[in-house]
Design a protein around this motif. Sequence first.
Motif, mmCIF file in Angstrom:
data_model
loop_
_atom_site.group_PDB
_atom_site.id
_atom_site.type_symbol
_atom_site.label_atom_id
_atom_site.label_comp_id
_atom_site.label_asym_id
_atom_site.label_seq_id
_atom_site.Cartn_x
_atom_site.Cartn_y
_atom_site.Cartn_z
ATOM 1 N N PRO A 1 0.796 -1.230 0.000
ATOM 2 C CA PRO A 1 0.000 0.000 0.000
ATOM 3 C C PRO A 1 0.826 1.276 0.000
ATOM 4 O O PRO A 1 0.418 2.264 -0.616
ATOM 5 N N ILE A 2 1.984 1.300 0.651
ATOM 6 C CA ILE A 2 2.779 2.522 0.673
ATOM 7 C C ILE A 2 3.525 2.726 -0.635
ATOM 8 O O ILE A 2 3.547 3.808 -1.198
ATOM 9 N N THR A 3 4.124 1.657 -1.146
ATOM 10 C CA THR A 3 5.038 1.805 -2.274
ATOM 11 C C THR A 3 4.397 1.551 -3.632
ATOM 12 O O THR A 3 5.071 1.522 -4.642
ATOM 13 N N ALA A 4 3.074 1.374 -3.667
ATOM 14 C CA ALA A 4 2.392 1.187 -4.958
ATOM 15 C C ALA A 4 2.224 2.561 -5.599
ATOM 16 O O ALA A 4 1.221 3.232 -5.407
ATOM 17 N N GLN B 1 -7.487 -8.524 -9.864
ATOM 18 C CA GLN B 1 -7.816 -8.545 -8.440
ATOM 19 C C GLN B 1 -6.570 -8.133 -7.667
ATOM 20 O O GLN B 1 -5.547 -8.817 -7.697
ATOM 21 N N LEU B 2 -6.638 -6.966 -6.992
ATOM 22 C CA LEU B 2 -5.501 -6.444 -6.263
ATOM 23 C C LEU B 2 -5.614 -6.758 -4.771
ATOM 24 O O LEU B 2 -6.694 -6.642 -4.185
ATOM 25 N N TYR B 3 -4.496 -7.133 -4.170
ATOM 26 C CA TYR B 3 -4.435 -7.406 -2.734
ATOM 27 C C TYR B 3 -3.336 -6.537 -2.140
ATOM 28 O O TYR B 3 -2.179 -6.611 -2.579
ATOM 29 N N GLU B 4 -3.681 -5.714 -1.165
ATOM 30 C CA GLU B 4 -2.705 -4.838 -0.534
ATOM 31 C C GLU B 4 -2.074 -5.531 0.678
ATOM 32 O O GLU B 4 -2.714 -5.706 1.711
ATOM 33 N N PHE B 5 -0.812 -5.925 0.509
ATOM 34 C CA PHE B 5 -0.051 -6.566 1.573
ATOM 35 C C PHE B 5 1.318 -5.899 1.668
ATOM 36 O O PHE B 5 1.749 -5.220 0.736
ATOM 37 N N GLY B 6 1.998 -6.147 2.775
ATOM 38 C CA GLY B 6 3.397 -5.770 2.856
ATOM 39 C C GLY B 6 4.236 -6.674 1.969
ATOM 40 O O GLY B 6 3.830 -7.800 1.632
ATOM 41 N N ILE C 1 4.294 -7.404 -6.426
ATOM 42 C CA ILE C 1 5.118 -6.223 -6.653
ATOM 43 C C ILE C 1 5.951 -5.983 -5.401
ATOM 44 O O ILE C 1 5.408 -5.689 -4.335
ATOM 45 N N PHE C 2 7.259 -6.147 -5.524
ATOM 46 C CA PHE C 2 8.174 -5.885 -4.420
ATOM 47 C C PHE C 2 9.593 -5.884 -4.971
ATOM 48 O O PHE C 2 9.789 -5.871 -6.195
ATOM 49 N N TYR D 1 8.247 2.693 7.844
ATOM 50 C CA TYR D 1 7.566 1.520 7.297
ATOM 51 C C TYR D 1 7.597 0.409 8.344
ATOM 52 O O TYR D 1 8.584 0.272 9.066
ATOM 53 N N ASN D 2 6.540 -0.404 8.414
ATOM 54 C CA ASN D 2 6.571 -1.478 9.399
ATOM 55 C C ASN D 2 7.517 -2.585 8.942
ATOM 56 O O ASN D 2 8.062 -2.553 7.836
ATOM 57 N N SER D 3 7.714 -3.575 9.791
ATOM 58 C CA SER D 3 8.751 -4.586 9.564
ATOM 59 C C SER D 3 8.460 -5.512 8.387
ATOM 60 O O SER D 3 9.312 -6.320 8.019
ATOM 61 N N ASP D 4 7.277 -5.394 7.775
ATOM 62 C CA ASP D 4 6.966 -6.207 6.598
ATOM 63 C C ASP D 4 7.665 -5.651 5.353
ATOM 64 O O ASP D 4 7.666 -6.283 4.308
ATOM 65 N N TYR D 5 8.240 -4.461 5.486
ATOM 66 C CA TYR D 5 8.951 -3.830 4.368
ATOM 67 C C TYR D 5 10.459 -3.964 4.565
ATOM 68 O O TYR D 5 10.977 -3.702 5.654
#
Length: 299
Positions: A99-102, A123-128, A145-146, A193-197
Amino acid sequence: MEIRHLEYFMEVSRYKSFSKAAEVTHTSQPSISKAIKDLEIELGITLFYRSTKYVKLTDAGEAILEQAQQIVSSFRNINAQLEGLTKMQTGKIHIGLPPITAVTTFSHLLGAFKSEYPKIHIQLYEFGPKKIEASLQDGLLDIGIFTPEDSDHFEWIWFEQDPLSVIMHPTHRLAQCCNVDYEDFYGEQIILYNSDYKLHDIIIEGCRRAGVNPEIAFETSQRELMTQMVAANLGLALLPSKICKDLNPEVIVSRPFSDSQLCLQLALVWKKGRYLPHAAHELLTFLKNYLSDEIRTQA
């Protein structure tokens, strides 16, 4: 038991909410609740703890979730293979994005693709990023996307490289600087950013190399919350420069970050060796051509 019951179960566990699961599956909440109840009756176990404040998987639910993911993934692959063989320019693609880096580049790519292939559903899913990577491994997503690193398990196409800038309130002392470095974070509250990033770990490590022990005010995966806290003068944050251009300079200003190596690098990533539906192949082919044309135009 039907596959859709397992899909509803996965969405409720994903969002910890019956109403949110109903929203993303375009189903009524009573239908979701009935499907979960039928599943519990058939299995003879309780899958969720339910209260007015939260929904949480039971121990049995946690065990069932892993099996459900495998079953649904296998079922989707069967459908995807049939779809790819029998339909052209139609189908569905499951894409995970942070969600932050999209940022805007992917929005433009997706818009151009949808104009060319209006019958393909995205179908988009917003995850870390870390959860996106795990979901690709489990077969729950077609494309993520990462910033990929594992070439043994993934393939990818780079499409974004954007340096980070530091955002702050206009009255902040660093607003007078031409650029900001790690040393400038000394004594400052950082909204991170939280630890998922992976950027979370990179920024903290950069601070420590500079001899700065960062004071983390808040960790989040929500860009809006991050900017709101900066606008309230509660701390500093780092965002991709393309996002910073769209911020209101009356409430938030940005300054380039001195570490040129600290940048947002994004790719469209898919699991190596996994069957991709025809629609996903169309997207990847379109993206390669789109980026090649863009490079030629810039040259």
